[in-house]
Design an enzyme around this catalytic site. Sequence first.
Site, PDB file in Angstrom:
ATOM      1  N   HIS A 142      32.225   6.525  18.996  1.00 31.13           N
ATOM      2  CA  HIS A 142      31.165   5.605  18.591  1.00 31.13           C
ATOM      3  C   HIS A 142      31.663   4.600  17.562  1.00 31.13           C
ATOM      4  O   HIS A 142      31.357   3.412  17.652  1.00 31.13           O
ATOM      5  CB  HIS A 142      29.975   6.388  18.020  1.00 31.13           C
ATOM      6  CG  HIS A 142      29.225   7.156  19.069  1.00 31.13           C
ATOM      7  ND1 HIS A 142      27.863   7.089  19.224  1.00 31.13           N
ATOM      8  CD2 HIS A 142      29.670   8.000  20.042  1.00 31.13           C
ATOM      9  CE1 HIS A 142      27.498   7.859  20.243  1.00 31.13           C
ATOM     10  NE2 HIS A 142      28.568   8.434  20.740  1.00 31.13           N
ATOM     11  N   ASN A 199      33.103  24.937  23.466  1.00 29.79           N
ATOM     12  CA  ASN A 199      33.821  24.606  22.242  1.00 29.79           C
ATOM     13  C   ASN A 199      35.340  24.612  22.457  1.00 29.79           C
ATOM     14  O   ASN A 199      36.103  24.723  21.508  1.00 29.79           O
ATOM     15  CB  ASN A 199      33.415  25.529  21.094  1.00 29.79           C
ATOM     16  CG  ASN A 199      32.956  24.719  19.895  1.00 29.79           C
ATOM     17  OD1 ASN A 199      32.712  23.508  20.009  1.00 29.79           O
ATOM     18  ND2 ASN A 199      32.863  25.343  18.733  1.00 29.79           N
ATOM     19  N   HIS A 252      33.820  15.026  27.294  1.00 31.74           N
ATOM     20  CA  HIS A 252      32.578  15.758  27.548  1.00 31.74           C
ATOM     21  C   HIS A 252      32.816  17.243  27.770  1.00 31.74           C
ATOM     22  O   HIS A 252      31.870  17.984  28.011  1.00 31.74           O
ATOM     23  CB  HIS A 252      31.865  15.169  28.776  1.00 31.74           C
ATOM     24  CG  HIS A 252      31.243  13.837  28.504  1.00 31.74           C
ATOM     25  ND1 HIS A 252      30.693  13.051  29.472  1.00 31.74           N
ATOM     26  CD2 HIS A 252      31.107  13.153  27.345  1.00 31.74           C
ATOM     27  CE1 HIS A 252      30.227  11.940  28.922  1.00 31.74           C
ATOM     28  NE2 HIS A 252      30.477  11.977  27.639  1.00 31.74           N
TER      29      HIS A 252
END
Length: 320
Positions: free
Chosen positions: A60, A188, A172
């Site tokens: 991001h 994880n 992802h």
Amino acid sequence: MARLGICKYLLSLAVVLFVSVHIARAQCSEETIKQMEAIFIQNFTQNEAMAPMCLHSAFHDCWNGCNGALFLPEEIDRPENAGLPPLKPLLMPFTSQFPCISIADLINSCAVTALKFLGGPSVPVYYGRLDRGVPDPPGLIPEPTMSLSALIGAFNAIGFTKENVVTLSGAHSVGVCHGIPMCPGHNNTFGNHYYKELIEGDFEGKLHTDIELLEDNTMRSLVQQYANDQQQFFNDFSEVFGKYISRIHCNQTSTGPCPLDDIGVPTSAAPSPQSAVPSFSEPSFGPPSGPSFPTFDGEPSAPSSFSPFGSSSGPEFFPI
Ligand SMILES: *[C@@H]1O[C@H](CO)[C@@H](O)[C@H](O)[C@H]1NC(C)=O
Ligand SMILES: *[C@@H]1O[C@H](CO)[C@@H](O)[C@H](O)[C@H]1NC(C)=O
Ligand SMILES: *[C@@H]1O[C@H](CO)[C@@H](O)[C@H](O)[C@H]1NC(C)=O
């Protein structure tokens, strides 16, 4: 003679400029970075959501060139960043403990440490990102509802291919969902299970852009290769993600997307002259001059104009 003098002057100026640029890029010593990474790892162990959040936050923060603006209240509270606000209070204390690091470098240092911690590949680390100090223009980050072709178009605009989209989508494979439907991550461990699941038709928790990777022959064949060969996925991810988070010298005032042709230099290979100095007493070359961040008191204060989609009921992360 005068001309020679000018030449000498220009030469020494060039040397000074080169040295100062080099130092400005190598703001923290290797020793400091190591200490910081050790604390990241302790924190990841205590809080299993943190490592995936760091990895996703680099995506991001770096979309428009890594610039630290993600942590500005106006930016982190945007719908496309839903799921990331809990990271800010975890990372901000590092900036006072390690004043040599910019927020942009902090986010990315955390991301590459997280990638390794989660079992993923090493990524060459570049330091010297500057904090933009003002939010990126809204609407640059691809929306989670976007079609795959639009997503590919958005990546093309910043210098990445559709194959790169397949590779980066492997992020992802990790993530923690907090009751948010369609959250892409559910494991994880960073690995190629994401691609195996796609091939096997296990679409639980996948975005439609994940599933659409199968609809294009070139992309499906890469999904298949990654499903068969984790090492190839790791090699490619290291290279592509390394490029993605290294777009650090973007024109910080531009309103367009940051292009790929502006890659940083590895400072790990060229440690700063301060590397022998214990980190807590090392002279600080940063934070970079430039507009400073307004507030980091953690109180969301985003203007409502930044929430065109209402409350964040969508996916936790944007679809890469
Ligand atoms: C991160 O780890 C350090 C060192 O153990 C600790 O002092 C700090 O409180 C931790 N931060 C969080 C948010 O757990
Ligand atoms: C999580 O990832 C690991 C490593 O890739 C894989 O072996 C395991 O099957 C995955 N678990 C789930 C629930 O997807
Ligand atoms: C940076 O971007 C701004 C706005 O697009 C432009 O006016 C300026 O010339 C650019 N600066 C450089 C050094 O490219």
